[in-house]
Scaffold this motif. Structure first.
Motif, PDB file in Angstrom:
ATOM      1  N   PHE A 115       0.833  -1.202   0.000  1.00 40.47           N
ATOM      2  CA  PHE A 115       0.000   0.000   0.000  1.00 40.47           C
ATOM      3  C   PHE A 115       0.874   1.261   0.000  1.00 40.47           C
ATOM      4  O   PHE A 115       0.603   2.224  -0.738  1.00 40.47           O
ATOM      5  CB  PHE A 115      -0.916  -0.015   1.229  1.00 40.47           C
ATOM      6  CG  PHE A 115      -1.988   1.047   1.236  1.00 40.47           C
ATOM      7  CD1 PHE A 115      -3.193   0.835   0.580  1.00 40.47           C
ATOM      8  CD2 PHE A 115      -1.802   2.247   1.906  1.00 40.47           C
ATOM      9  CE1 PHE A 115      -4.186   1.810   0.581  1.00 40.47           C
ATOM     10  CE2 PHE A 115      -2.781   3.223   1.910  1.00 40.47           C
ATOM     11  CZ  PHE A 115      -3.981   3.000   1.255  1.00 40.47           C
ATOM     12  N   GLN A 168      -8.424   8.416  -4.513  1.00 41.16           N
ATOM     13  CA  GLN A 168      -9.049   7.189  -5.034  1.00 41.16           C
ATOM     14  C   GLN A 168      -9.569   6.319  -3.891  1.00 41.16           C
ATOM     15  O   GLN A 168     -10.632   5.708  -3.992  1.00 41.16           O
ATOM     16  CB  GLN A 168      -7.958   6.401  -5.772  1.00 41.16           C
ATOM     17  CG  GLN A 168      -8.314   5.912  -7.138  1.00 41.16           C
ATOM     18  CD  GLN A 168      -7.178   5.022  -7.679  1.00 41.16           C
ATOM     19  OE1 GLN A 168      -6.013   5.130  -7.285  1.00 41.16           O
ATOM     20  NE2 GLN A 168      -7.533   4.147  -8.579  1.00 41.16           N
ATOM     21  N   ASN A 169      -8.834   6.292  -2.773  1.00 40.65           N
ATOM     22  CA  ASN A 169      -9.189   5.414  -1.656  1.00 40.65           C
ATOM     23  C   ASN A 169     -10.415   5.873  -0.885  1.00 40.65           C
ATOM     24  O   ASN A 169     -10.908   5.147  -0.019  1.00 40.65           O
ATOM     25  CB  ASN A 169      -7.987   5.254  -0.710  1.00 40.65           C
ATOM     26  CG  ASN A 169      -6.862   4.478  -1.366  1.00 40.65           C
ATOM     27  OD1 ASN A 169      -7.110   3.541  -2.120  1.00 40.65           O
ATOM     28  ND2 ASN A 169      -5.628   4.883  -1.098  1.00 40.65           N
ATOM     29  N   GLN A 206       2.309   2.704  -3.266  1.00 43.61           N
ATOM     30  CA  GLN A 206       1.303   3.363  -4.096  1.00 43.61           C
ATOM     31  C   GLN A 206       0.974   4.775  -3.578  1.00 43.61           C
ATOM     32  O   GLN A 206       0.408   5.588  -4.312  1.00 43.61           O
ATOM     33  CB  GLN A 206       0.019   2.524  -4.148  1.00 43.61           C
ATOM     34  CG  GLN A 206       0.244   1.156  -4.785  1.00 43.61           C
ATOM     35  CD  GLN A 206      -1.019   0.322  -4.796  1.00 43.61           C
ATOM     36  OE1 GLN A 206      -1.936   0.605  -5.560  1.00 43.61           O
ATOM     37  NE2 GLN A 206      -1.080  -0.680  -3.949  1.00 43.61           N
ATOM     38  N   CYS A 207       1.305   5.029  -2.304  1.00 44.99           N
ATOM     39  CA  CYS A 207       1.077   6.358  -1.717  1.00 44.99           C
ATOM     40  C   CYS A 207       2.136   7.364  -2.149  1.00 44.99           C
ATOM     41  O   CYS A 207       2.029   8.547  -1.832  1.00 44.99           O
ATOM     42  CB  CYS A 207       1.077   6.272  -0.190  1.00 44.99           C
ATOM     43  SG  CYS A 207      -0.314   5.378   0.505  1.00 44.99           S
ATOM     44  N   ASN A 229     -12.208   1.258  -1.020  1.00 39.02           N
ATOM     45  CA  ASN A 229     -11.574   0.043  -1.543  1.00 39.02           C
ATOM     46  C   ASN A 229     -10.053   0.016  -1.367  1.00 39.02           C
ATOM     47  O   ASN A 229      -9.362  -0.723  -2.065  1.00 39.02           O
ATOM     48  CB  ASN A 229     -11.915  -0.136  -3.030  1.00 39.02           C
ATOM     49  CG  ASN A 229     -13.395  -0.395  -3.230  1.00 39.02           C
ATOM     50  OD1 ASN A 229     -14.041  -1.045  -2.404  1.00 39.02           O
ATOM     51  ND2 ASN A 229     -13.957   0.122  -4.312  1.00 39.02           N
ATOM     52  N   GLY A 230      -9.538   0.830  -0.452  1.00 38.25           N
ATOM     53  CA  GLY A 230      -8.091   0.887  -0.236  1.00 38.25           C
ATOM     54  C   GLY A 230      -7.487  -0.472   0.100  1.00 38.25           C
ATOM     55  O   GLY A 230      -6.402  -0.805  -0.381  1.00 38.25           O
ATOM     56  N   PHE A 257      -3.822   8.925  -5.556  1.00 36.80           N
ATOM     57  CA  PHE A 257      -4.070   7.610  -4.947  1.00 36.80           C
ATOM     58  C   PHE A 257      -4.867   7.775  -3.651  1.00 36.80           C
ATOM     59  O   PHE A 257      -5.813   7.026  -3.393  1.00 36.80           O
ATOM     60  CB  PHE A 257      -2.740   6.895  -4.684  1.00 36.80           C
ATOM     61  CG  PHE A 257      -2.897   5.544  -4.033  1.00 36.80           C
ATOM     62  CD1 PHE A 257      -3.414   4.461  -4.735  1.00 36.80           C
ATOM     63  CD2 PHE A 257      -2.540   5.351  -2.696  1.00 36.80           C
ATOM     64  CE1 PHE A 257      -3.571   3.209  -4.130  1.00 36.80           C
ATOM     65  CE2 PHE A 257      -2.688   4.101  -2.086  1.00 36.80           C
ATOM     66  CZ  PHE A 257      -3.204   3.041  -2.804  1.00 36.80           C
ATOM     67  N   GLN A 283      -8.314  -3.401  -0.843  1.00 34.22           N
ATOM     68  CA  GLN A 283      -8.176  -4.242  -2.050  1.00 34.22           C
ATOM     69  C   GLN A 283      -6.993  -3.822  -2.921  1.00 34.22           C
ATOM     70  O   GLN A 283      -6.450  -4.645  -3.657  1.00 34.22           O
ATOM     71  CB  GLN A 283      -9.450  -4.154  -2.894  1.00 34.22           C
ATOM     72  CG  GLN A 283     -10.651  -4.817  -2.220  1.00 34.22           C
ATOM     73  CD  GLN A 283     -11.957  -4.379  -2.849  1.00 34.22           C
ATOM     74  OE1 GLN A 283     -12.038  -4.230  -4.067  1.00 34.22           O
ATOM     75  NE2 GLN A 283     -12.969  -4.161  -2.036  1.00 34.22           N
ATOM     76  N   ARG A 284      -6.611  -2.543  -2.874  1.00 38.49           N
ATOM     77  CA  ARG A 284      -5.552  -2.049  -3.768  1.00 38.49           C
ATOM     78  C   ARG A 284      -4.169  -2.601  -3.406  1.00 38.49           C
ATOM     79  O   ARG A 284      -3.238  -2.469  -4.193  1.00 38.49           O
ATOM     80  CB  ARG A 284      -5.529  -0.510  -3.790  1.00 38.49           C
ATOM     81  CG  ARG A 284      -6.795   0.044  -4.396  1.00 38.49           C
ATOM     82  CD  ARG A 284      -6.723   1.487  -4.835  1.00 38.49           C
ATOM     83  NE  ARG A 284      -7.914   1.733  -5.646  1.00 38.49           N
ATOM     84  CZ  ARG A 284      -9.059   2.232  -5.173  1.00 38.49           C
ATOM     85  NH1 ARG A 284      -9.149   2.628  -3.918  1.00 38.49           N
ATOM     86  NH2 ARG A 284     -10.097   2.362  -5.960  1.00 38.49           N
ATOM     87  N   ALA A 285      -4.013  -3.175  -2.210  1.00 35.66           N
ATOM     88  CA  ALA A 285      -2.731  -3.797  -1.869  1.00 35.66           C
ATOM     89  C   ALA A 285      -2.905  -5.271  -1.521  1.00 35.66           C
ATOM     90  O   ALA A 285      -1.995  -5.911  -1.034  1.00 35.66           O
ATOM     91  CB  ALA A 285      -2.077  -3.049  -0.706  1.00 35.66           C
ATOM     92  N   GLN A 295      -3.758  -9.346  -2.418  1.00 34.55           N
ATOM     93  CA  GLN A 295      -3.437 -10.258  -3.520  1.00 34.55           C
ATOM     94  C   GLN A 295      -3.903 -11.666  -3.187  1.00 34.55           C
ATOM     95  O   GLN A 295      -4.060 -12.029  -2.023  1.00 34.55           O
ATOM     96  CB  GLN A 295      -1.947 -10.241  -3.866  1.00 34.55           C
ATOM     97  CG  GLN A 295      -0.988 -10.479  -2.720  1.00 34.55           C
ATOM     98  CD  GLN A 295       0.453 -10.612  -3.216  1.00 34.55           C
ATOM     99  OE1 GLN A 295       0.814 -11.543  -3.927  1.00 34.55           O
ATOM    100  NE2 GLN A 295       1.294  -9.663  -2.830  1.00 34.55           N
TER     101      GLN A 295
END
Ligand code: MN3
Length: 208
Positions: A80, A194-195, A83-84, A199-200, A191, A202-204, A206
C-alpha cells in the motif's frame, strides 16, 4: 503460486533525492521481499494456502498468531505504501478529498502538520495513517506490522512507514527530516483520493 513481491509503481531512482534508489533497493528489494518470503513460509506451515492476503491477516489477528500477523501485515502495508508515493510534482488534494480535509482539519496545512507529528512521535517501529472512519478523516498510527486490514471500519487512505529501515540510509537517525521530505514532496494525492471509495484494502491485497 505463493504471494509475490509487487513491483514498485515508479522507477527506483524516481523519488530521489527525497528517497534514494539505494533506500528503495533495500527497503523494497530486501525488507519488503523478506516479509513476502516469511509470510509464504508461515502460511505453508499453518496450512493456510489458498487464502487471500487480507484473509491471512485477519485470521492471524483473530488467532493471535503474532509472527504471521506481523509478516503478512508488513507485506500488505508496504504494498500500500509504495502506491502512496509519486515523484515530486504529484497533484495536491482536490475535490471531495480537499472538502473532507477542510471539514476535518481546517486546512491542508493543518492536516499535514498533524500527520507529520503522528509519524515523528510514534514510539519505535510502526506506521502513520490517514484513514476514513465513518465518513470522517482521522490521523492515527499503528505499531510494528499492525494494519488497517485487521481493524473493522478503518479505511486506509495514506500511510507513511516510520520503521528505521525506511530512513536510515538517506537520513541516518533523523526521522523528522525523512517525514518532512516525504510528506512535502512525495505524496501521491491522486491515490489518496481514489481510496475515498472505501476500496483501499483491495488495492494492496493479492491472491496466492
Ligand atoms: Mn518498511
Amino acid at each position: 503460486m505463493p504471494f509475490r513481491l509487487p513491483d514498485l509503481p515508479f522507477a527506483a531512482d524516481a523519488l530521489a533525492p527525497h528517497m534514494s534508489a539505494e533506500t528503495l533497493e533495500f527497503h523494497h528489494g530486501k525488507h519488503h521481499k523478506a516479509y513476502v518470503d516469511k509470510t509464504n513460509a508461515l502460511v505453508g506451515e499453518k496450512g493456510m494456502e489458498g487464502a487471500r492476503l487480507s484473509e491471512v491477516i485477519r485470521a492471524a489477528a483473530s488467532k493471535g498468531e503474532k509472527g504471521l500477523f506481523n509478516n503478512s501485515g508488513q507485506l500488505w502495508n508496504h504494498s500500500f505504501f509504495w502506491q502512496c508515493l509519486a515523484p515530486a510534482g504529484a497533484a495536491r488534494p482536490t475535490g471531495k478529498l480537499a472538502a473532507l480535509i477542510e471539514e476535518g482539519f481546517g486546512s491542508p496545512q493543518a492536516l499535514l502538520e498533524q500527520f507529520k507529528a503522528e509519524a515523528v512521535n510514534h514510539f519505535a517501529s510502526g506506521w502513520a495513517w490517514l484513514i476514513l472512519d465513518r465518513g470522517a478523516l482521522k490521523v492515527t498510527s499503528l505499531h510494528d506490522g499492525d494494519t488497517p486490514v485487521a481493524h473493522e471500519g478503518m479505511q486506509p487512505l495514506l500511510t507513511l512507514d516510520v520503521w528505521e529501515h525506511a530512513y536510515y540510509i538517506d537520513y541516518r537517525n533523523a526521522r523528522p527530516k525523512f517525514v518532512d521530505a516525504v510528506v512535502d514532496n512525495l505524496i501521491n494525492w491522486e491515490f489518496v483520493a481514489q481510496n475515498l471509495d472505501g476500496n483501499g484494502v483491495q488495492r494492496a491485497d493479492q491472491s496466492p
